[in-house]
Write a protein that holds these residues in place. Structure first.
Motif, PDB file in Angstrom:
ATOM      1  N   ALA A 104       0.724  -1.251  -0.180  1.00  0.00           N
ATOM      2  CA  ALA A 104       0.386  -0.444  -0.074  1.00  0.00           C
ATOM      3  C   ALA A 104       1.224   1.449   0.045  1.00  0.00           C
ATOM      4  O   ALA A 104       0.589   1.753  -0.943  1.00  0.00           O
ATOM      5  CB  ALA A 104      -0.712   0.050   0.713  1.00  0.00           C
ATOM      6  N   SER A 151       3.364   1.852  -3.054  1.00  0.00           N
ATOM      7  CA  SER A 151       2.484   1.629  -5.052  1.00  0.00           C
ATOM      8  C   SER A 151       1.295   3.297  -5.010  1.00  0.00           C
ATOM      9  O   SER A 151       1.338   3.834  -5.091  1.00  0.00           O
ATOM     10  CB  SER A 151       1.181   0.741  -4.450  1.00  0.00           C
ATOM     11  N   ASP A 164      -3.822   8.112   0.304  1.00  0.00           N
ATOM     12  CA  ASP A 164      -4.325   7.015  -0.346  1.00  0.00           C
ATOM     13  C   ASP A 164      -3.351   6.116   0.481  1.00  0.00           C
ATOM     14  O   ASP A 164      -4.362   4.948  -0.151  1.00  0.00           O
ATOM     15  CB  ASP A 164      -3.419   7.110  -1.827  1.00  0.00           C
ATOM     16  N   ARG A 187      -5.569   2.454   0.902  1.00  0.00           N
ATOM     17  CA  ARG A 187      -5.285   1.268   0.742  1.00  0.00           C
ATOM     18  C   ARG A 187      -5.036  -0.228   2.165  1.00  0.00           C
ATOM     19  O   ARG A 187      -5.024  -1.403   1.867  1.00  0.00           O
ATOM     20  CB  ARG A 187      -3.954   1.635   0.291  1.00  0.00           C
ATOM     21  N   GLU A 220      -8.380  -1.123   3.248  1.00  0.00           N
ATOM     22  CA  GLU A 220      -8.807  -1.843   1.690  1.00  0.00           C
ATOM     23  C   GLU A 220      -7.835  -3.605   2.429  1.00  0.00           C
ATOM     24  O   GLU A 220      -8.720  -5.148   2.126  1.00  0.00           O
ATOM     25  CB  GLU A 220      -8.751  -1.449   0.594  1.00  0.00           C
ATOM     26  N   ASN A 253      -6.913   5.835  -5.124  1.00  0.00           N
ATOM     27  CA  ASN A 253      -6.804   4.907  -5.687  1.00  0.00           C
ATOM     28  C   ASN A 253      -6.613   5.182  -7.435  1.00  0.00           C
ATOM     29  O   ASN A 253      -5.472   5.145  -8.546  1.00  0.00           O
ATOM     30  CB  ASN A 253      -6.891   3.350  -5.897  1.00  0.00           C
ATOM     31  N   ARG A 306      -2.646   5.268  -8.448  1.00  0.00           N
ATOM     32  CA  ARG A 306      -2.241   4.401  -8.623  1.00  0.00           C
ATOM     33  C   ARG A 306      -0.938   4.405  -9.793  1.00  0.00           C
ATOM     34  O   ARG A 306      -1.039   5.280 -11.091  1.00  0.00           O
ATOM     35  CB  ARG A 306      -3.163   3.052  -8.992  1.00  0.00           C
TER      36      ARG A 306
END
Length: 574
Positions: free
Chosen positions: A411, A414, A446, A450, A453, A568, A572
């Motif tokens: 996470a 990325s 962000d 992540r 999630e 995301n 990303r």
């Protein structure tokens, strides 16, 4: 006026004066830099023709020979030189890093190199009205007096280097400098090279056809006046530098009777003048002494333990008090860069310079060179994990932890961050090592989404193996921190220290106390452009910090799934 306000007023006024001097030096330097860029660009037109140089000179004169341009140029030139003299006088010691010494030497040498050219062009025009064109200058420097042409080339290079070094000192700590540094370096090399090539091409063209460009006649009487003006300027500048050096010597002899002794571990004693800091004394005596922030009282790495003589020393400045409070320093701890002893004292550096020398990198990526920058930090911790693993086999515990660490690592990476370290079942991640604070704040947010999630997927995947789902406590904060490679041997690694790191950790503890999943400082939320008005906002007191922090309390992150998907898509990486 209250007593404590009377004491702080002189400090405040001194800070204002210093800020104004820095701003004047910066603005005058930028004006002179703009003059150099336009002047060199005019030279570069010689690659086309002498006629192109004359056309460019018309535009150049329109800018710099107007009354406003003249005031700006000569005001900046004289002001910059006077500030160089002030800096020379104010320095408590002439020992300095090589780059600073080169910058100061260039600044003092430039007037001597530029006076002949200025007198032959601007002063000549001001006194006689004779407009000396490029053909006259090129003929004089390229054909009639090539030795003067060589001196002018040296002056050109030194002036440009002086400007570039000053610009680097100003921009090096900007968050965006790492991204545009290569472009700026290329421009710094290209501009003088094109100027020299243009001038050389104009000289070659004039040598091949000297009659095509007739010489502008000298005004009667100018031949006697201009040398007097030139010599007078040389004498005035030489006397001003000599006066500053003499004033330094006088100050030194007046202070000789006001010396103090500083004793270090092992019995080594040095003698410094009153007004010098302990850090300056260490450097002057060649004693290794840590100072990550460069002696500005912001990092605390130069701190010393005062063993004897503390009660007779000046009280800490507001800057020193604030820094010592942030690290919960004891009553006998002082910052060597801020402590200017008035009586003898015995000290012991808290941080060994030999042991922590690698903190400041001489090489490596720009992000790893120990310096202060604005960073966004993410603290993450599993809640109740100890109880969760009480009845599990060691292998199961390691497997579950590694699965969680993989979620966090992926996470963070990325989202564009740097995974600093894992501490037990917690983690620290840094954002902004090569990006602006605003971008870093959005990346940190962000990464947090992540992580939530990813842990949700872990709970779904191992629902049959878990007595209760994994729960997280996260915090996000942004602010200044010292980033660099720290550690020893194989334990060296890129990390960060400072008040921002401490505050981020405290916010994570606050999330646990309030049974919240995420706590975001108001500063980070503002920089990331987050609308959190639907959540609770609190002003919290952070231990070891004078100023409280405004923070948003996110009890459940599940209702932020829309923001997660948007984040995301925005961050990303391919």
């Amino acid at each position: 006026m209250r007593p404590h306000l009377r004491m702080q007023a002189p400090l405040f006024l001194t800070s204002i004066r210093r800020i104004r001097l820095r701003e004047i030096r910066l603005v005058s330097g930028l004006v002179l830099g703009l003059f150099l860029v336009t002047h060199f660009s005019n030279h570069a037109l010689g690659l086309i023709s002498l006629e192109a140089m004359e056309t460019g000179r018309a535009v150049f004169n329109l800018l710099w020979r107007s009354w406003l341009g003249t005031v700006l140029l000569y005001g900046a030139l004289s002001g910059h030189f006077l500030l160089a003299l002030v800096a020379l006088f104010r320095r408590r010691t002439l020992r300095m890093p090589v780059r600073e010494a080169v910058q100061l030497a260039f600044g003092l040498a430039l007037p001597f190199l530029l006076i002949p050219h200025v007198v032959g062009t601007r002063v000549d025009f001001a006194l006689t009205g004779r407009g000396v064109g490029y053909a006259d200058v090129v003929r004089n420097l390229w054909i009639l007096s090539p030795d003067l042409g060589l001196k002018q080339t040296v002056a050109l290079v030194i002036a440009w280097l002086h400007f570039c070094v000053g610009l680097y000192f100003w921009l090096r700590n900007k968050a965006w400098f790492a991204r545009v540094g290569l472009t700026l370096y290329s421009a710094a090399l290209l501009v003088p090279v094109l100027a020299l090539l243009g001038f050389a091409e104009a000289g070659r063209a004039l040598s091949e056809d000297p009659l095509r460009y007739p010489e502008t006649p000298m005004i009667p009487g100018a031949e006697q006046v201009l040398p007097v003006v030139r010599d007078s300027l040389f004498v005035a500048i030489s006397l001003s530098i000599a006066a500053v050096l003499a004033a330094r010597m006088l100050r030194y002899y007046l202070r000789r009777s006001r010396r103090v002794q500083v004793t270090y571990p092992g019995g080594r004693t040095i003698t410094i003048l009153q007004g010098f800091s302990v850090l300056e004394g260490s450097r002057q005596a060649g004693i290794p002494h840590q100072s990550v922030c460069g002696g500005r009282g912001r990092c605390s790495t130069c701190r010393v333990r005062v063993i004897e003589g503390l009660s007779e020393q000046p009280s800490p400045t507001p800057q020193e008090r604030a820094t010592l409070a942030r690290i919960d320093a004891g009553p006998n701890i002082r910052l060597a860069c801020q402590l200017r002893p008035s009586h003898d004292l015995t000290i012991a550096p808290v941080l060994s310079a030999n042991r922590l020398g690698p903190v400041l990198l001489a090489s490596g990526s720009p992000a790893a060179r120990g310096r202060e920058r604005d960073l966004a930090v993410l603290f993450c911790d599993l809640r109740g994990f100890t109880r969760l693993t009480e009845h599990r086999l060691p292998y199961d515990t390691v497997f579950l932890l590694n699965s969680y660490f993989e979620v966090v690592g992926q996470a963070v990476e990325s989202a564009g961050g740097h995974l600093d370290k894992f501490i037990g079942d917690g983690a620290l991640a840094l954002f902004g090592l090569t990006d602006t604070p605003d971008v870093a704040s959005r990346q940190a947010f962000d990464a947090a989404l992540r992580i939530f999630e990813g842990v949700r997927h872990l709970n779904e995947t191992y629902a049959s193996e878990l007595d209760q789902p994994l729960r997280l406590a996260l915090s996000l904060h942004v602010g200044p921190a010292i980033a660099g490679e720290m550690g020893y041997g194989h334990a060296m690694g890129l990390t960060a220290v400072g008040d921002t790191i401490n505050a981020g950790s405290r916010l994570e503890n606050l999330a646990k106390e309030l049974d919240a999943e995420l706590v975001i400082s108001a500063e980070l939320a503002a920089r990331a452009g987050l609308d959190l008005t639907a959540h609770e906002r609190r002003t919290v007191k952070i231990r070891g910090r004078n100023q409280p922090i405004d923070a948003w309390i996110i009890t459940q992150v599940g209702d932020m799934t829309g923001a997660a998907s948007m984040s995301n898509r925005a961050f990303r990486t391919p």
